[in-house]
Every structure is written in structure tokens, then in C-alpha cells.
Design a protein around this motif. Structure first.
Motif, PDB file in Angstrom:
ATOM      1  N   LEU A 100      20.113  81.313  63.768  1.00 37.41           N
ATOM      2  CA  LEU A 100      20.473  80.977  65.138  1.00 37.41           C
ATOM      3  C   LEU A 100      21.618  79.974  65.185  1.00 37.41           C
ATOM      4  O   LEU A 100      21.668  79.039  64.383  1.00 37.41           O
ATOM      5  CB  LEU A 100      19.260  80.374  65.863  1.00 37.41           C
ATOM      6  CG  LEU A 100      17.992  81.217  65.826  1.00 37.41           C
ATOM      7  CD1 LEU A 100      16.801  80.398  66.274  1.00 37.41           C
ATOM      8  CD2 LEU A 100      18.160  82.454  66.677  1.00 37.41           C
ATOM      9  N   ARG A 101      22.516  80.160  66.117  1.00 29.07           N
ATOM     10  CA  ARG A 101      23.618  79.226  66.360  1.00 29.07           C
ATOM     11  C   ARG A 101      23.143  78.247  67.431  1.00 29.07           C
ATOM     12  O   ARG A 101      22.731  78.658  68.520  1.00 29.07           O
ATOM     13  CB  ARG A 101      24.855  79.992  66.839  1.00 29.07           C
ATOM     14  CG  ARG A 101      26.092  79.171  66.938  1.00 29.07           C
ATOM     15  CD  ARG A 101      27.313  80.042  67.289  1.00 29.07           C
ATOM     16  NE  ARG A 101      27.659  80.941  66.183  1.00 29.07           N
ATOM     17  CZ  ARG A 101      27.478  82.270  66.196  1.00 29.07           C
ATOM     18  NH1 ARG A 101      26.960  82.875  67.238  1.00 29.07           N
ATOM     19  NH2 ARG A 101      27.833  83.000  65.158  1.00 29.07           N
ATOM     20  N   THR A 102      23.223  76.951  67.130  1.00 33.31           N
ATOM     21  CA  THR A 102      22.693  75.949  68.041  1.00 33.31           C
ATOM     22  C   THR A 102      23.738  74.936  68.488  1.00 33.31           C
ATOM     23  O   THR A 102      23.404  73.963  69.165  1.00 33.31           O
ATOM     24  CB  THR A 102      21.514  75.194  67.388  1.00 33.31           C
ATOM     25  OG1 THR A 102      21.976  74.607  66.168  1.00 33.31           O
ATOM     26  CG2 THR A 102      20.365  76.133  67.101  1.00 33.31           C
ATOM     27  N   ALA A 103      24.994  75.148  68.119  1.00 37.19           N
ATOM     28  CA  ALA A 103      26.057  74.211  68.485  1.00 37.19           C
ATOM     29  C   ALA A 103      26.181  74.129  70.002  1.00 37.19           C
ATOM     30  O   ALA A 103      25.945  75.109  70.722  1.00 37.19           O
ATOM     31  CB  ALA A 103      27.382  74.647  67.873  1.00 37.19           C
ATOM     32  N   GLU A 104      26.556  72.964  70.469  1.00 42.91           N
ATOM     33  CA  GLU A 104      26.737  72.762  71.901  1.00 42.91           C
ATOM     34  C   GLU A 104      27.733  73.775  72.455  1.00 42.91           C
ATOM     35  O   GLU A 104      28.753  74.063  71.842  1.00 42.91           O
ATOM     36  CB  GLU A 104      27.258  71.341  72.158  1.00 42.91           C
ATOM     37  CG  GLU A 104      27.270  70.971  73.610  1.00 42.91           C
ATOM     38  CD  GLU A 104      27.625  69.511  73.819  1.00 42.91           C
ATOM     39  OE1 GLU A 104      28.062  69.190  74.931  1.00 42.91           O
ATOM     40  OE2 GLU A 104      27.465  68.706  72.883  1.00 42.91           O
TER      41      GLU A 104
END
Length: 148
Positions: A100-104
Motif C-alpha cells: 500500500l502507498r501511504t504517502a500524503e
């Protein structure tokens, strides 16, 4: 199955969980230390091919992390562990992977779904990753026969 077998299985689970924690947290030295000196990572052509040996694994993870940088900008969620001891110092295991990509500012958090196909070796009281292969299920499909 003995109590010692169950304890070994729990140690193997901890190794895979630490892999996710160290990768996502950008701790490449601790991550590389989870692998045997002669370990192999089989990630397919789209993800750098085969990485052979702890030194190469360290370097490739460092380079990969620097491109996607940021602590916990991605999260490796590993589930459904299936671990089989194959002797006093060898085991195999499989895990489902949700990457999963969780960057703002991320609109779509899904990176990929896959399965880790692992071989572990016992080193002292610890279990290390000796070989890992990712079978990619989505969005690209690259599945190989599973090892036993």
C-alpha cells in the motif's frame, strides 16, 4: 509438533513481520540483517530481477527505498502465514502481501497484491530469510510454481 516447533514458527513470523517494519520504516541495515549471507531475492524483471547475497540485497533495497523514499510512505501488510518446518534449521513459508502507498496526498493506495514464497534458515537462535520470491497477482500477473 512440539512446543519448540511452535516457538520456531513464531520466530519465523517475527522475521517476516520485522521485514515489513524495517522496509517501511527505511531501516535498510536492520532489513538486510534479516537475510543469510548467501540469500537470494527473486523479484522479477520489473523489480530488479534476482538479488544474490546480503551485500547486493542491502544495496538494492537502499537504492529502491531512495526512489520511493520517506518513512512509511509504503506499507507491506503480510497476512495468512503458512509455515512448514523442513528440519531443525530449515523452513518454508508463504504469506499474502498487500502493498500500500501511504504517502500524503495519495489518491489510490493500492500498489500490488502478491504472495511471498520464502525459505528460512536458522542461525543461532534466530531464523533468517534464505530465499524469497514474490508472486505478483495484481495489477500485473507473474506467478511461478510454488516451492516445497
Amino acid at each position: 509438533m512440539t512446543i519448540d516447533d511452535l516457538l520456531d514458527i513464531e520466530k519465523i513470523k517475527t522475521t517476516r513481520h520485522l521485514y515489513s517494519h524495517y522496509y517501511d520504516g527505511g531501516e535498510v541495515d536492520k532489513l538486510a540483517a534479516l537475510f543469510t549471507e548467501d540469500a537470494v531475492c527473486e523479484f522479477g524483471a520489473n523489480y530488479g530481477g534476482d538479488w544474490v547475497g546480503r551485500k547486493a540485497i542491502h544495496e538494492n533495497y537502499r537504492n529502491f527505498m531512495s526512489r520511493y523514499g520517506g518513512i512509511f510512505n509504503v506499507m507491506h501488510a503480510v497476512t495468512n502465514p503458512w509455515i512448514m518446518l523442513k528440519g531443525p534449521d530449515r523452513a518454508i513459508g508463504r504469506w499474502y502481501l498487500l502493498d500500500l502507498r501511504t504517502a500524503e496526498g495519495t489518491e489510490d493506495p493500492l500498489i500490488l497484491f502478491g504472495i511471498y514464497d520464502d525459505e528460512y534458515r536458522k542461525s543461532g537462535d534466530n531464523w533468517l530469510i534464505h530465499r524469497t520470491r514474490i508472486h505478483f497477482l495484481w495489477p500485473d500477473r507473474d506467478v511461478h510454481p510454488f516451492r516445497e
